[in-house]
Design a protein around this motif. Structure first.
Motif, PDB file in Angstrom:
ATOM      1  N   ASP A 238      40.766  43.116  49.743  1.00  7.55           N
ATOM      2  CA  ASP A 238      39.715  42.158  50.065  1.00  7.55           C
ATOM      3  C   ASP A 238      40.117  41.565  51.410  1.00  7.55           C
ATOM      4  O   ASP A 238      41.246  41.092  51.569  1.00  7.55           O
ATOM      5  CB  ASP A 238      39.663  41.083  48.973  1.00  7.55           C
ATOM      6  CG  ASP A 238      38.567  40.049  49.203  1.00  7.55           C
ATOM      7  OD1 ASP A 238      38.406  39.609  50.361  1.00  7.55           O
ATOM      8  OD2 ASP A 238      37.902  39.657  48.233  1.00  7.55           O
ATOM      9  N   GLU A 239      39.238  41.602  52.387  1.00  5.34           N
ATOM     10  CA  GLU A 239      39.608  41.188  53.737  1.00  5.34           C
ATOM     11  C   GLU A 239      40.064  39.738  53.815  1.00  5.34           C
ATOM     12  O   GLU A 239      40.730  39.333  54.777  1.00  5.34           O
ATOM     13  CB  GLU A 239      38.437  41.409  54.701  1.00  5.34           C
ATOM     14  CG  GLU A 239      37.215  40.579  54.376  1.00  5.34           C
ATOM     15  CD  GLU A 239      36.074  40.841  55.337  1.00  5.34           C
ATOM     16  OE1 GLU A 239      35.072  40.119  55.254  1.00  5.34           O
ATOM     17  OE2 GLU A 239      36.192  41.763  56.164  1.00  5.34           O
ATOM     18  N   ARG A 240      39.738  38.929  52.801  1.00  8.40           N
ATOM     19  CA  ARG A 240      40.167  37.529  52.818  1.00  8.40           C
ATOM     20  C   ARG A 240      41.626  37.356  52.405  1.00  8.40           C
ATOM     21  O   ARG A 240      42.219  36.298  52.622  1.00  8.40           O
ATOM     22  CB  ARG A 240      39.291  36.699  51.874  1.00  8.40           C
ATOM     23  CG  ARG A 240      37.807  36.666  52.228  1.00  8.40           C
ATOM     24  CD  ARG A 240      37.019  35.948  51.147  1.00  8.40           C
ATOM     25  NE  ARG A 240      37.167  36.608  49.850  1.00  8.40           N
ATOM     26  CZ  ARG A 240      36.740  36.087  48.691  1.00  8.40           C
ATOM     27  NH1 ARG A 240      36.174  34.888  48.677  1.00  8.40           N
ATOM     28  NH2 ARG A 240      36.889  36.747  47.565  1.00  8.40           N
ATOM     29  N   PHE A 241      42.198  38.398  51.764  1.00  6.89           N
ATOM     30  CA  PHE A 241      43.523  38.249  51.178  1.00  6.89           C
ATOM     31  C   PHE A 241      44.445  39.392  51.610  1.00  6.89           C
ATOM     32  O   PHE A 241      44.009  40.385  52.167  1.00  6.89           O
ATOM     33  CB  PHE A 241      43.423  38.198  49.646  1.00  6.89           C
ATOM     34  CG  PHE A 241      42.540  37.100  49.147  1.00  6.89           C
ATOM     35  CD1 PHE A 241      42.963  35.778  49.183  1.00  6.89           C
ATOM     36  CD2 PHE A 241      41.267  37.373  48.659  1.00  6.89           C
ATOM     37  CE1 PHE A 241      42.146  34.756  48.742  1.00  6.89           C
ATOM     38  CE2 PHE A 241      40.435  36.361  48.213  1.00  6.89           C
ATOM     39  CZ  PHE A 241      40.882  35.045  48.258  1.00  6.89           C
ATOM     40  N   THR A 242      45.720  39.212  51.303  1.00  5.65           N
ATOM     41  CA  THR A 242      46.744  40.181  51.667  1.00  5.65           C
ATOM     42  C   THR A 242      46.527  41.510  50.948  1.00  5.65           C
ATOM     43  O   THR A 242      46.322  41.539  49.727  1.00  5.65           O
ATOM     44  CB  THR A 242      48.137  39.636  51.301  1.00  5.65           C
ATOM     45  OG1 THR A 242      48.359  38.419  52.025  1.00  5.65           O
ATOM     46  CG2 THR A 242      49.231  40.629  51.635  1.00  5.65           C
TER      47      THR A 242
END
Length: 428
Positions: A22-26
């Motif tokens: 998910d681009e928001r998370f690592t």
């Protein structure tokens, strides 16, 4: 927990397994734990640090084994806790000796010397006296008349966990919740971080209230007056004995004279901290058990998971503040518009955090293990302990009518803190 965020896929550079991201998370690999903890702090080298880490791990493992043994976990005053009380009493006794000595010198006189030394000792005793913290809060403080429904819920949960309610409830902008005491009479303050509260389900809110009130029920040693005020006194002593920067010749002599007392005070602070650490970690497990009794095991695990991603909520709040400040001609209208829907958007963000991010955080916690100075056991162990054995049903259940009334009581605080967070962002 819904997971509606669009994902991308990739390949692990370490083992070649597929990666969901998910681009928001690592991005990380569930097969080999590649990149599971990119922000892991480096361990300090040295024999002392290795010994501290080994002791923390050994104690944490023993405590975890005790919690999962099947026997009821109870508050316990072991030798460390007793010694901590003795040290705290000795600290307060030192102040009392200064008072007695100062009065005695004034009465006896000693040929005029007592009239000089007596007041000096009394002033010193006043400076080093135990401090009782006052009521301090970052946001509005609600009294019983302001929020009768919220206080009624707190009282009901307090009865379940075996204690009384609180004297004040503070609403603040942190992603946290806590309890403390204030004033000479030891009045109780419950602090609710609104960004956390707004992202929890009604049942999870009951569980977190049970956890915080559990600290009162089980006599957490660091919340006790004797040890807490000794910390304040020792901290004051350490500050008073701090060396003077860029000293003159006379000040260099003063720095040298205060070196041994300063090292002694620092040693006592460190010792008191380590002696109370075990009891404080035990208190966290006891508070978790209280949370499960009050709100259910499922709800207690749920709020613990939410705390695990607290920094993601902070990032979302900072993004809200940045959006309100940029790209708008009328900053006032921009802030007002962002503030109006802030809590709904924050809750939506929390609901879309994917399960694989929670799992990454749990695995990262397992890799880090027991911190040397953490007052909380690792979250993955606390979570595992809650899930060990038969799940508990809730003793207090959420009621839609009560939830609406509590929301109405918090409406002014919600609006005020939303405007502050959008205007100034998350501080600290």
């Amino acid at each position: 927990m819904p997971d509606t965020t669009e994902r991308t896929t990739g390949t692990c550079p370490q083992c070649g397994a597929g990666i969901r991201a998910d681009e928001r998370f690592t991005a990380w690999c569930a097969a080999c734990d590649w990149n599971v903890d990119p922000a892991r702090p480096e361990e300090r080298p040295g024999r002392r640090e290795r010994t501290q880490r080994a002791l923390a791990r050994r104690h944490g493992e023993r405590l975890h084994a005790e919690v999962t043994s099947g026997r009821p976990l109870r508050p316990r005053r072991d030798a460390s806790a007793v010694l901590a009380q003795v040290i705290a009493l000795a600290v307060h006794g030192t102040t009392a000796v200064l008072v007695v000595a100062g009065v005695w010198l004034l009465l006896v006189g000693l040929g005029g010397a007592g009239m000089v030394l007596g007041p000096v000792l009394l002033v010193l005793a006043w400076v080093l006296r135990p401090r009782f913290p006052g009521l301090s809060a970052k946001g509005p403080v609600l009294r019983r008349a302001d929020a009768p429904e919220l206080y009624a819920l707190v009282d009901e949960i307090a009865a379940v966990v075996g204690t009384r309610g609180v004297d004040a409830i503070a609403i603040d902008p942190d992603v946290n919740a806590s309890v403390t005491t204030y004033g000479v009479r030891g009045r109780r303050l419950l602090t609710l971080g609104l960004p956390l509260w707004e992202t929890l389900t009604p049942q999870q809110r009951i569980a977190i209230l049970g956890h915080e009130l559990g600290h009162y029920a089980h006599g957490d040693i660091r919340h006790g007056h004797v040890v807490a005020t000794a910390y304040w006194s020792l901290t004051t002593w350490h500050y008073m004995l701090a060396p003077i920067a860029r000293p003159s010749l006379a000040e260099m002599a003063a720095n040298l004279f205060g070196l041994v007392p300063r090292l002694l005070v620092r040693g006592l602070l460190t010792l008191l901290d380590h002696l109370t650490l075990r009891a404080t970690q035990r208190a966290e497990y006891l508070a978790d058990a209280a949370a499960a009794r009050a709100g259910s095991t499922e709800a207690a695990v749920g709020f613990m998971d939410r705390l695990l991603v607290g920094d993601s909520l902070v990032t979302a709040l900072r993004r809200e503040a940045g959006t309100a400040r940029t790209g708008r001609r009328d900053a006032g209208r921009g802030e007002a518009a962002r503030a109006d829907g802030l809590w709904a958007r924050l809750a939506e963000h929390a609901e879309t955090i994917p399960e694989h991010e929670y799992e990454r955080r749990r695995r990262a916690g397992a890799l880090r293990g027991h911190a040397v100075d953490s007052t909380h056991p690792p979250t993955h162990l606390r979570r595992a302990c809650l899930l060990h054995g038969e799940p508990l049903p809730p003793a207090v259940t959420a009621d839609d009518g009560r939830e609406r009334r509590i929301a109405a009581e918090l409406a002014d605080a919600r609006g005020m803190l939303a405007r502050e967070l959008v205007r100034y962002g998350v501080r600290g």
